[in-house]
Design a protein around this motif. Structure first.
Motif, PDB file in Angstrom:
ATOM      1  N   TYR A   1       0.807  -1.214   0.000  1.00 34.99           N
ATOM      2  CA  TYR A   1       0.000   0.000   0.000  1.00 34.99           C
ATOM      3  C   TYR A   1       0.842   1.268   0.000  1.00 34.99           C
ATOM      4  CZ  TYR A   1       0.928  -0.687   5.008  1.00 34.99           C
ATOM      5  OH  TYR A   1       1.527  -0.918   6.223  1.00 34.99           O
ATOM      6  N   ARG A   2       2.156   1.119  -0.209  1.00 35.59           N
ATOM      7  CA  ARG A   2       2.998   2.301  -0.213  1.00 35.59           C
ATOM      8  C   ARG A   2       2.660   3.209  -1.407  1.00 35.59           C
ATOM      9  NH1 ARG A   2       7.536   1.271  -3.844  1.00 35.59           N
ATOM     10  NH2 ARG A   2       8.571   3.124  -3.031  1.00 35.59           N
ATOM     11  N   ARG A   3       3.043   4.461  -1.338  1.00 35.35           N
ATOM     12  CA  ARG A   3       2.721   5.423  -2.395  1.00 35.35           C
ATOM     13  C   ARG A   3       3.376   4.998  -3.714  1.00 35.35           C
ATOM     14  NH1 ARG A   3       6.699   9.327  -3.556  1.00 35.35           N
ATOM     15  NH2 ARG A   3       8.568   9.191  -2.246  1.00 35.35           N
ATOM     16  N   GLY A   4       2.757   5.388  -4.810  1.00 33.16           N
ATOM     17  CA  GLY A   4       3.293   5.065  -6.122  1.00 33.16           C
ATOM     18  C   GLY A   4       2.643   3.858  -6.763  1.00 33.16           C
ATOM     19  N   TRP A   5       1.886   3.122  -5.996  1.00 32.20           N
ATOM     20  CA  TRP A   5       1.198   1.949  -6.551  1.00 32.20           C
ATOM     21  C   TRP A   5      -0.262   2.350  -6.801  1.00 32.20           C
ATOM     22  CZ3 TRP A   5       3.211  -3.299  -6.604  1.00 32.20           C
ATOM     23  CH2 TRP A   5       4.557  -3.369  -6.220  1.00 32.20           C
ATOM     24  N   HIS A   6      -0.692   2.317  -8.075  1.00 32.38           N
ATOM     25  CA  HIS A   6      -2.061   2.715  -8.385  1.00 32.38           C
ATOM     26  C   HIS A   6      -3.078   1.770  -7.772  1.00 32.38           C
ATOM     27  CE1 HIS A   6      -1.413   6.143 -10.997  1.00 32.38           C
ATOM     28  NE2 HIS A   6      -0.420   5.504 -11.573  1.00 32.38           N
ATOM     29  N   SER A   7      -2.679   0.559  -7.505  1.00 33.93           N
ATOM     30  CA  SER A   7      -3.599  -0.395  -6.892  1.00 33.93           C
ATOM     31  C   SER A   7      -3.529  -0.355  -5.371  1.00 33.93           C
ATOM     32  CB  SER A   7      -3.286  -1.818  -7.373  1.00 33.93           C
ATOM     33  OG  SER A   7      -1.947  -2.156  -7.028  1.00 33.93           O
ATOM     34  N   GLY A   8      -2.684   0.514  -4.847  1.00 33.56           N
ATOM     35  CA  GLY A   8      -2.537   0.597  -3.403  1.00 33.56           C
ATOM     36  C   GLY A   8      -3.461   1.631  -2.787  1.00 33.56           C
ATOM     37  N   GLY A   9      -3.315   1.812  -1.487  1.00 30.45           N
ATOM     38  CA  GLY A   9      -4.121   2.801  -0.792  1.00 30.45           C
ATOM     39  C   GLY A   9      -3.592   4.203  -1.019  1.00 30.45           C
ATOM     40  N   ARG A  10      -4.356   5.183  -0.649  1.00 31.94           N
ATOM     41  CA  ARG A  10      -3.906   6.563  -0.751  1.00 31.94           C
ATOM     42  C   ARG A  10      -4.568   7.382   0.353  1.00 31.94           C
ATOM     43  NH1 ARG A  10      -7.741  10.030  -2.680  1.00 31.94           N
ATOM     44  NH2 ARG A  10      -9.348   9.270  -4.102  1.00 31.94           N
ATOM     45  N   VAL A  11      -4.036   8.544   0.589  1.00 33.33           N
ATOM     46  CA  VAL A  11      -4.551   9.461   1.584  1.00 33.33           C
ATOM     47  C   VAL A  11      -5.974   9.906   1.206  1.00 33.33           C
ATOM     48  CG1 VAL A  11      -3.555  11.422   0.378  1.00 33.33           C
ATOM     49  CG2 VAL A  11      -4.020  11.604   2.809  1.00 33.33           C
ATOM     50  N   PRO A  12      -6.873  10.135   2.178  1.00 38.99           N
ATOM     51  CA  PRO A  12      -8.224  10.614   1.831  1.00 38.99           C
ATOM     52  C   PRO A  12      -8.171  11.923   1.035  1.00 38.99           C
ATOM     53  CG  PRO A  12      -8.156   9.892   4.104  1.00 38.99           C
ATOM     54  CD  PRO A  12      -6.741   9.847   3.622  1.00 38.99           C
ATOM     55  N   ALA A  13      -7.402  12.899   1.512  1.00 41.74           N
ATOM     56  CA  ALA A  13      -7.107  14.138   0.777  1.00 41.74           C
ATOM     57  C   ALA A  13      -8.275  15.113   0.703  1.00 41.74           C
ATOM     58  CB  ALA A  13      -6.556  13.815  -0.605  1.00 41.74           C
ATOM     59  N   ALA A  14      -8.099  16.130  -0.169  1.00 41.44           N
ATOM     60  CA  ALA A  14      -8.926  17.329  -0.113  1.00 41.44           C
ATOM     61  C   ALA A  14     -10.382  17.101  -0.519  1.00 41.44           C
ATOM     62  CB  ALA A  14      -8.315  18.415  -0.998  1.00 41.44           C
ATOM     63  N   LEU A  15     -10.630  16.249  -1.498  1.00 41.37           N
ATOM     64  CA  LEU A  15     -12.013  16.025  -1.914  1.00 41.37           C
ATOM     65  C   LEU A  15     -12.800  15.312  -0.822  1.00 41.37           C
ATOM     66  CD1 LEU A  15     -14.187  16.308  -4.014  1.00 41.37           C
ATOM     67  CD2 LEU A  15     -13.358  14.202  -5.093  1.00 41.37           C
ATOM     68  N   ASP A  16     -12.163  14.341  -0.175  1.00 47.30           N
ATOM     69  CA  ASP A  16     -12.830  13.682   0.952  1.00 47.30           C
ATOM     70  C   ASP A  16     -13.098  14.683   2.075  1.00 47.30           C
ATOM     71  OD1 ASP A  16     -12.976  11.277  -0.287  1.00 47.30           O
ATOM     72  OD2 ASP A  16     -11.248  10.394   0.708  1.00 47.30           O
ATOM     73  N   ALA A  17     -12.190  15.643   2.258  1.00 47.01           N
ATOM     74  CA  ALA A  17     -12.407  16.665   3.284  1.00 47.01           C
ATOM     75  C   ALA A  17     -13.661  17.475   2.993  1.00 47.01           C
ATOM     76  CB  ALA A  17     -11.188  17.577   3.378  1.00 47.01           C
ATOM     77  N   VAL A  18     -13.862  17.871   1.726  1.00 50.17           N
ATOM     78  CA  VAL A  18     -15.069  18.600   1.363  1.00 50.17           C
ATOM     79  C   VAL A  18     -16.304  17.733   1.580  1.00 50.17           C
ATOM     80  CG1 VAL A  18     -16.372  19.468  -0.634  1.00 50.17           C
ATOM     81  CG2 VAL A  18     -14.064  20.290  -0.198  1.00 50.17           C
ATOM     82  N   CYS A  19     -16.214  16.449   1.199  1.00 46.99           N
ATOM     83  CA  CYS A  19     -17.362  15.549   1.391  1.00 46.99           C
ATOM     84  C   CYS A  19     -17.692  15.391   2.877  1.00 46.99           C
ATOM     85  CB  CYS A  19     -17.074  14.194   0.756  1.00 46.99           C
ATOM     86  SG  CYS A  19     -16.969  14.230  -1.041  1.00 46.99           S
ATOM     87  N   LEU A  20     -16.655  15.273   3.696  1.00 49.58           N
ATOM     88  CA  LEU A  20     -16.876  15.182   5.136  1.00 49.58           C
ATOM     89  C   LEU A  20     -17.478  16.480   5.668  1.00 49.58           C
ATOM     90  CD1 LEU A  20     -13.594  13.373   6.202  1.00 49.58           C
ATOM     91  CD2 LEU A  20     -15.915  12.480   6.480  1.00 49.58           C
TER      92      LEU A  20
END
Length: 547
Positions: A221-240
């Motif tokens: 799940y480390r960064r750089g893997w498109h099939s891995g996990g990623r940070v929730p980030a700014a769009l999720d913040a707006v949704c929350l």
């Protein structure tokens, strides 16, 4: 100063000026209506006003308050200094041609902007009221000064709090505020409420810290893997933020008074759907209520929600104010003067051309056309047919009072309220065209109101009634200094000392406030495809399948 002519003779000359220039008035209105430019992006509309006013001999300052589409036009010399304003912003999502059937303007997205209220009529009525006053001042040798402000972005209450904060309204003797309505009336004790708007910008500029991993970590799940996990980030913040605010809205304030809270996602992550964390998103909130303390309560909840959403989505949040208006301050002396002049002018009247346009609307909606398709005097507050041609300030107060508890002293919202704290101000309305209810009880669709606002036969009576009322009220203020003395006495009493008094409310924005012109407001743009709405024009309709 004139000696031989009575105020009524001067008013009749002003009315004749408006009637003689009716064709020009109508053509200029259609020009503004056709531009249909939304908030803070009214470039062609404001330029048209500036050109016309300079041609009429006004001294015009453009870009007032740091707003490119605002202006201040002044003519005359000496006191009194009397002011009013033009608005000219349209509303996204209301694209419609001035025809009696649903038809968006060609070459644009069907949800481009259109004039709903319409502010095109508001501005032209104020303009011609001022021009008529200027005409009689020159003809009869009246001393005084006229001022017309160009006020962009009323739909987000954007310009007037800025102008007020930067001192543009200071030093005037009186102001007139006009708006098209659904009846003919003058506001009395009950004035407009307060409107605030704030933007929250969420940024996730360092998403690699989300997992706290090293560069050599081999976990999938480390960064750089498109099939891995990623940070929730700014769009999720707006949704929350959106969800948190919907959940907490019921607990913000009791529903015992008129208050609203609405939102608009201005930036939605920039379409990063490739498993890359959206680095920026923005959500704007706009809220209106009867009191400043209610606004402060809503603000505290929003800020708390923003902090919580940012923390959960591993983002930073920044607050950017868009506007803050005060509540309206009544002036019954000014209200009575405008009321008498509105009665003198009389309500809008519709000719056979307007009635036939309305009948065609009814035919196209599948109904039998009516011989008299318009409500003669419009609607009262609450939806019933107005029984009188003109409602007095007291009568309007009574209608507004029915729907609200006694402690509510301000209702609705419009940034005209910021004028009211700098000089005695009156707020009045003339009826736009209102159709009689359909026999089957259906409401008329939105496009009907937009179309009638762009058809000269249906909208010009509203404009002309308002222009004459403005001109007549300006004439009374020029010829009868006792009116201003009484109006200022009331102003001083209500503020306990006038501007700066113990009950006076100062502008809510700081003097160095930068207007929010940098935000991603809806607008028209030019691309290799040509000029279009910011949402590209639909080309391949067959690819859109209704579910």
């Amino acid at each position: 100063m004139i000696e031989m002519s009575s105020p009524m003779e001067v008013k009749e000359a002003a009315f004749q000026y408006i009637d003689d220039n009716r064709e020009w008035l109508s053509e200029f209105h259609l020009e503004i209506w056709d531009y249909a430019e939304p908030a803070f992006r009214e470039y062609r509309s404001s330029s048209a006003y500036v050109r016309l006013l300079r041609g009429e001999g006004f001294e015009v300052e453009e870009g007032t308050g740091g707003m490119p589409t605002a202006f201040m036009a002044t003519w005359g010399e000496g006191r009194p200094l009397l002011g009013t304003y033009a608005e000219y912003d349209a509303v996204p999502g209301h694209n419609q041609k001035p025809v009696p059937y649903r038809a968006p303007r060609e070459g644009l997205h069907p949800y481009a902007a259109g004039h709903t209220d319409p502010h095109s009529a508001l501005g032209v009525a104020a303009l011609f009221g001022v021009l008529a006053a200027k005409y009689v001042m020159e003809r009869f040798g009246l001393r005084g000064s006229l001022r017309l402000f160009g006020e962009p972005a009323e739909k987000v209450c954007g310009s007037k709090p800025v102008h007020a904060a930067k001192g543009y309204y200071d030093g005037a003797d009186a102001y007139i505020s006009y708006h098209p309505g659904y009846a003919n009336y003058v506001r009395g004790e009950i004035q407009g409420g307060t409107y605030w708007s704030v933007l929250f910008q969420f940024e996730c500029d360092d998403p690699v810290e989300w997992y706290g991993l090293t560069a050599v970590d081999a976990t999938p799940y480390r960064r750089g893997w498109h099939s891995g996990g990623r940070v929730p980030a700014a769009l999720d913040a707006v949704c929350l933020m959106y969800t948190l605010t919907k959940m907490s809205k019921e607990a913000m304030l009791p529903h015992t008074a008129y208050w609203t809270l609405n939102e608009f996602i201005m930036v939605g992550g920039q379409c990063t759907s490739d498993n890359l964390p959206p680095k920026i998103s923005q959500v704007q909130y706009a809220y209106r209520s009867p009191t400043l303390s209610m606004q402060e309560r809503i603000t505290r909840v929003l800020e708390n929600n923003a902090r919580a959403a940012a923390e959960a989505a591993f983002s930073e949040v920044y607050e950017r104010w868009i506007t803050k208006t005060r509540v309206g301050l009544p002036n019954l002396v000014m209200a009575e003067v405008a009321y008498e002049n509105l009665k003198l002018v009389g309500p809008p009247r519709y000719g056979e051309e307007a009635k036939e346009f309305a009948r065609e609307v009814q035919r196209n909606l599948g109904c039998e056309p009516m011989s008299e398709p318009f409500l003669e005097y419009g609607l009262t507050y609450g939806g019933g047919e107005a029984e009188k041609p003109i409602l007095s300030p007291g009568e309007m107060d009574g209608l507004l009072r029915r729907a609200h508890p006694a402690w509510v002293r301000n209702m609705g919202s419009d940034d005209y309220v910021d004028y009211t704290w700098h000089a005695p101000t009156v707020r009045f309305f003339t009826s736009r065209p209102v159709l009689r209810p359909l026999p089957d009880g259906r409401p008329y669709p939105w496009w009907v109101h937009v179309a009638m606002g762009g058809n000269p036969s249906t909208i010009d009576p509203c404009i002309i009634t308002a222009a004459k009322t403005i001109a007549a009220t300006l004439i009374d203020l020029l010829l009868k200094p006792e009116i201003l003395r009484k109006a200022w006495s009331e102003f001083d009493e209500r503020t306990d000392g006038g501007v700066g008094g113990s009950k006076w409310v100062a502008p809510l924005l700081p003097r160095d406030f930068e207007p929010p012109i940098e935000l991603r407001w809806p607008e028209y743009i030019s691309t290799p495809r040509g000029e279009e709405w910011w949402i590209p024009t639909l080309q391949n309709l067959k690819e859109y399948r209704r579910l």
